[in-house]
Scaffold this active site. Structure first.
Site, PDB file in Angstrom:
ATOM      1  N   SER A 135       0.838  -1.199   0.000  1.00  0.00           N
ATOM      2  CA  SER A 135       0.000   0.000   0.000  1.00  0.00           C
ATOM      3  C   SER A 135       0.869   1.244   0.000  1.00  0.00           C
ATOM      4  O   SER A 135       2.028   1.217   0.453  1.00  0.00           O
ATOM      5  CB  SER A 135      -0.891   0.001   1.252  1.00  0.00           C
ATOM      6  OG  SER A 135      -1.542   1.247   1.412  1.00  0.00           O
ATOM      7  N   TYR A 148      -1.900  -0.704  10.373  1.00  0.00           N
ATOM      8  CA  TYR A 148      -1.988  -1.079   8.965  1.00  0.00           C
ATOM      9  C   TYR A 148      -0.748  -0.624   8.196  1.00  0.00           C
ATOM     10  O   TYR A 148      -0.148  -1.404   7.456  1.00  0.00           O
ATOM     11  CB  TYR A 148      -3.245  -0.466   8.348  1.00  0.00           C
ATOM     12  CG  TYR A 148      -3.392  -0.736   6.863  1.00  0.00           C
ATOM     13  CD1 TYR A 148      -3.794  -1.980   6.406  1.00  0.00           C
ATOM     14  CD2 TYR A 148      -3.148   0.274   5.932  1.00  0.00           C
ATOM     15  CE1 TYR A 148      -3.937  -2.230   5.048  1.00  0.00           C
ATOM     16  CE2 TYR A 148      -3.289   0.039   4.571  1.00  0.00           C
ATOM     17  CZ  TYR A 148      -3.690  -1.216   4.137  1.00  0.00           C
ATOM     18  OH  TYR A 148      -3.817  -1.453   2.794  1.00  0.00           O
TER      19      TYR A 148
END
Length: 254
Positions: A135, A148
């Site tokens: 990501s 995350y």
């Protein structure tokens, strides 16, 4: 003759489903579609046909994760593609995360993908591709999304280093680093406020760009120019400055 397979985790929706659609067009005999939800996997097989082999697995479970290795040992296929897409995310204060949620997030986002890489590489040949969905959140520390972003940084670093180790084998490892992707994983509301996501992109576009980059042997796939620009900014400015910018964007939701 060994059958050729693709393995896709988190295959029942979002980026995983987008990759599953692409794998149908590749020279593979089976697509091992891994997800927890049996009903969604059944729908996936109904939609794309018998090439889909639905495998209901909880990748946070060591026994279920290692059962994939046992299947590989029994069937001894050639793995053409390993697509590690399974992941979990939640925005919020660190104090609001329970111990079980922290452990499960790390197990799925970090441990499972690294174990699957290790289990699958022995069954790969020249031209095989490992595609790991990291990501843009891995580019810098992100308060309120710190668990995350930290797990995705692990995935990006591991994936790129693995690509170097595989040099000379004809096998490549690509870390995919999209920004906001329009999937069910994306929280649409936080603390009663609708979240605005700039430059939202479809899962199909992310998967198409990632597959193209993987076939070119790239160790990173960054979809859209603004994400490449964000990556550049994290190299130019200090992490503290980047975090201040991020805090300015999130202050209305936390």
């Amino acid at each position: 003759m060994q059958k050729r397979i693709a393995i896709v985790t988190g295959a029942s929706g979002g980026i995983g489903k987008a990759f599953t659609k692409l794998m149908i067009l590749e020279n593979v005999d089976e697509i091992w579609a891994i997800a927890r939800n049996k009903e969604k996997l059944a729908h996936l097989q109904n939609e794309f046909g018998k090439k889909i082999i639905p495998l209901s697995k909880d990748l946070a479970s060591s026994s279920e994760l290692h059962s994939i290795g046992q299947m590989l040992e029994e069937e001894k296929p050639t793995i053409s593609f390993l697509i590690n897409n399974a992941g979990v995310a939640r925005m919020g204060l660190s104090k609001d995360f329970g111990v079980d949620e922290i452990q499960s997030t790390i197990d799925i986002n970090c441990r499972a993908f690294a174990v699957l890489c290790t289990l699958c590489v022995p069954y790969m040949k020249e031209g095989s591709r490992i595609i790991n969905i990291s990501s843009a959140a891995s580019f810098q520390p992100l308060p309120y999304l710190n668990l995350y972003s930290a797990t995705k940084a692990f995935e990006r670093y591991y994936s790129r280093a693995l690509n170097v180790e595989l040099k000379g084998t004809g096998i490549t490892s690509t870390a995919v680093c999209p920004s906001w992707v329009d999937t069910d994983l994306l929280e649409k509301e936080l603390n009663g406020k609708k979240i605005r996501f700039p430059d939202l992109i479809s899962a199909d576009k992310v998967a198409q760009k990632a597959l193209k980059d993987a076939k070119r042997g790239k160790d990173m796939s960054v979809c859209k120019l603004h994400v490449k620009f964000d990556h550049l900014l994290t190299k130019i400015f200090s992490q503290k400055a980047c975090m201040r910018t991020w805090l300015g964007k999130t202050k209305n939701y936390i």
